[in-house]
Design an enzyme around this catalytic site. Structure first.
Site, mmCIF file in Angstrom:
data_model
loop_
_atom_site.group_PDB
_atom_site.id
_atom_site.type_symbol
_atom_site.label_atom_id
_atom_site.label_comp_id
_atom_site.label_asym_id
_atom_site.label_seq_id
_atom_site.Cartn_x
_atom_site.Cartn_y
_atom_site.Cartn_z
ATOM 1 N N ASP A 185 72.887 -0.618 92.744
ATOM 2 C CA ASP A 185 72.201 -1.359 91.690
ATOM 3 C C ASP A 185 72.086 -2.813 92.136
ATOM 4 O O ASP A 185 72.893 -3.298 92.924
ATOM 5 C CB ASP A 185 73.009 -1.242 90.392
ATOM 6 C CG ASP A 185 72.243 -1.719 89.178
ATOM 7 O OD1 ASP A 185 71.105 -2.214 89.353
ATOM 8 O OD2 ASP A 185 72.768 -1.615 88.064
ATOM 9 N N PHE A 228 72.181 -6.462 85.873
ATOM 10 C CA PHE A 228 72.772 -6.083 84.584
ATOM 11 C C PHE A 228 74.170 -6.658 84.445
ATOM 12 O O PHE A 228 74.540 -7.180 83.394
ATOM 13 C CB PHE A 228 72.812 -4.561 84.447
ATOM 14 C CG PHE A 228 73.535 -4.091 83.212
ATOM 15 C CD1 PHE A 228 72.904 -4.112 81.980
ATOM 16 C CD2 PHE A 228 74.844 -3.649 83.278
ATOM 17 C CE1 PHE A 228 73.570 -3.689 80.830
ATOM 18 C CE2 PHE A 228 75.521 -3.221 82.144
ATOM 19 C CZ PHE A 228 74.881 -3.248 80.917
ATOM 20 N N ASP A 256 72.524 8.221 86.448
ATOM 21 C CA ASP A 256 73.893 7.750 86.687
ATOM 22 C C ASP A 256 74.466 7.280 85.365
ATOM 23 O O ASP A 256 73.728 6.883 84.463
ATOM 24 C CB ASP A 256 73.924 6.585 87.687
ATOM 25 C CG ASP A 256 73.588 5.261 87.007
ATOM 26 O OD1 ASP A 256 74.528 4.506 86.672
ATOM 27 O OD2 ASP A 256 72.396 4.985 86.777
ATOM 28 N N CYS A 293 84.115 27.072 83.720
ATOM 29 C CA CYS A 293 84.115 26.058 84.777
ATOM 30 C C CYS A 293 84.910 26.533 85.992
ATOM 31 O O CYS A 293 85.978 27.125 85.854
ATOM 32 C CB CYS A 293 84.695 24.751 84.246
ATOM 33 S SG CYS A 293 84.698 23.406 85.450
ATOM 34 N N CYS A 295 90.194 23.411 86.226
ATOM 35 C CA CYS A 295 90.116 24.590 85.356
ATOM 36 C C CYS A 295 90.669 25.843 86.023
ATOM 37 O O CYS A 295 91.175 26.744 85.343
ATOM 38 C CB CYS A 295 88.669 24.809 84.913
ATOM 39 S SG CYS A 295 88.102 23.579 83.711
ATOM 40 N N HIS A 355 87.263 17.284 86.684
ATOM 41 C CA HIS A 355 86.614 18.231 85.771
ATOM 42 C C HIS A 355 85.303 17.671 85.220
ATOM 43 O O HIS A 355 84.262 18.348 85.262
ATOM 44 C CB HIS A 355 87.516 18.603 84.604
ATOM 45 C CG HIS A 355 86.759 19.335 83.537
ATOM 46 N ND1 HIS A 355 86.381 20.658 83.668
ATOM 47 C CD2 HIS A 355 86.214 18.900 82.363
ATOM 48 C CE1 HIS A 355 85.657 21.011 82.619
ATOM 49 N NE2 HIS A 355 85.541 19.964 81.814
#
Length: 372
Positions: free
Chosen positions: A90, A94, A270, A308, A313, A339
């Protein structure tokens, strides 16, 4: 960069983006590695457990610390971090706007004070390209004039005027440097602004998409507007974006946001949400969100998500993660982040398969059905 549009399912797109470092299949979610690191993970996790072909780093943060010149000396982002796949950086506009107590945009750039030590800095269109040359990212973003919403029409019009002027300066400088052998393997995207006003978005998109950029992003959304306002704005804006270049929606968002905006023709996303929410105890599943810190999970032997296939998991129970979170064990942050990011990246892979089979509408319906 090589861009191939492979298939569509109405407006949803499955594409391939080839950079100097990886082949990126879209739709794609880019894990956020602001400081050159995805929080709580090492690069082995990112590569082997997540299979991420591209991650995001931030120009503002890397410029302030450790410094873009230091990164360049250490082999640029790829050598410094050891991540061998693609980086998107980026521009830092920002962060200069949002993290600085004193931030002023003028026709020449953005003046701001470091959030670290209060030192004064000035970002210009050329300077952020020079910084990103030092970082060596595969895709760099131009400096744009960000507007906080709500804003007056006059301020949004000024934002578009500045962003277009900076875009022209940026692309001219970037292509000039490429001819000099600097940044030859890098690519540059412009950022469309305009708030939620369709006329402003049309103006910004039309002006920017006439320029020789490698891809285009929609910026200035997910900043407090209603979801339907975001979706309507994206649906309108993509009409003015080229079909033969990548489309990137910046800073978005929830799984629902991704599903809705893929349907509207977005290729790249993103957001810090999966990593930040993981650290705060919120896990994403095929059936909705799960607050792992809740007492209801203290003796729950099930995995976080029965559908998953992530390491977390496959190996650990909700009860164990509940225990780790309540104990503030460092292992929790890694397992939860693995996860959540696996869920996001796998959702993108499933969306891609649905597009390739021209069944995106059915995929979207099933996504919502599972959530009740």
């Amino acid at each position: 960069m090589e861009f191939t549009l492979e298939a569509t399912s109405k407006n949803a797109r499955a594409c391939t983006i080839k950079t100097a470092h990886s082949t990126i299949k879209t739709p794609v979610f880019m894990p956020v590695g602001t400081l050159g690191s995805v929080k709580a993970l090492d690069m082995e996790d990112v590569l082997d457990l997540l299979g991420a072909e591209i991650i995001l780093a931030n120009t503002y943060h890397m410029y302030l610390r450790p410094g873009d010149e230091t990164v360049a000396k250490m082999g640029k982002l790829h050598g410094f971090t050891t991540y061998p796949k693609s980086f998107l950086t980026d521009s830092g506009g920002f962060q200069a706007f949002s993290l600085s107590d004193i931030s002023k945009a003028s026709e020449n750039g953005i003046e701001f004070r470091s959030h670290i030590d209060g030192s004064k800095h000035f970002f210009t269109p050329k300077k952020v390209i020079d910084i990103q040359h030092n970082l060596g990212s595969d895709i760099m973003m131009i400096l744009d004039d960000l507007v906080a919403l709500p804003a007056t029409g006059e301020r949004i019009a000024l934002s578009i005027e500045r962003t277009t002027a900076w875009a022209k300066e940026s692309i001219e400088y970037f292509r000039k440097k490429q001819k000099e052998g600097i940044g030859a393997e890098q690519n540059i995207f412009a950022i469309i602004q305009g708030g939620t006003d369709k006329a402003f978005r049309t103006k910004s998109a039309t002006e920017l998409c006439a320029l020789d950029f490698d891809g285009f992003a929609i910026g200035g959304l997910s900043v407090g507007e209603l979801n339907n306002e975001m979706y309507d704005t994206v649906e309108h804006t993509v009409k003015y974006m080229p079909k033969d270049k990548p489309r990137y929606l910046m800073g978005v968002g929830t799984p629902e946001d991704l599903i809705e905006n893929i349907e509207r023709g977005i290729d790249m996303f993103d957001c810090v949400m999966p990593t930040r929410n993981a650290r705060n105890g919120t896990l994403f599943t095929s059936f909705g969100r799960l607050n792992i810190k809740g007492a209801t999970y203290k003796e729950d032997a099930q995995p976080v998500d029965s559908e998953c296939e992530c390491l977390t998991c496959k190996r650990y129970s909700r009860a164990y993660l509940n225990h780790l979170f309540r104990s503030r064990e460092i292992a929790y942050f890694r397992l939860a982040t693995i996860h959540n990011l696996h869920y996001y990246l796998n959702l993108m892979r499933e969306a891609r398969e649905a597009i390739l089979e021209d069944k995106y509408a059915e995929f979207k319906a099933e996504f919502y059905r599972k959530r009740g």
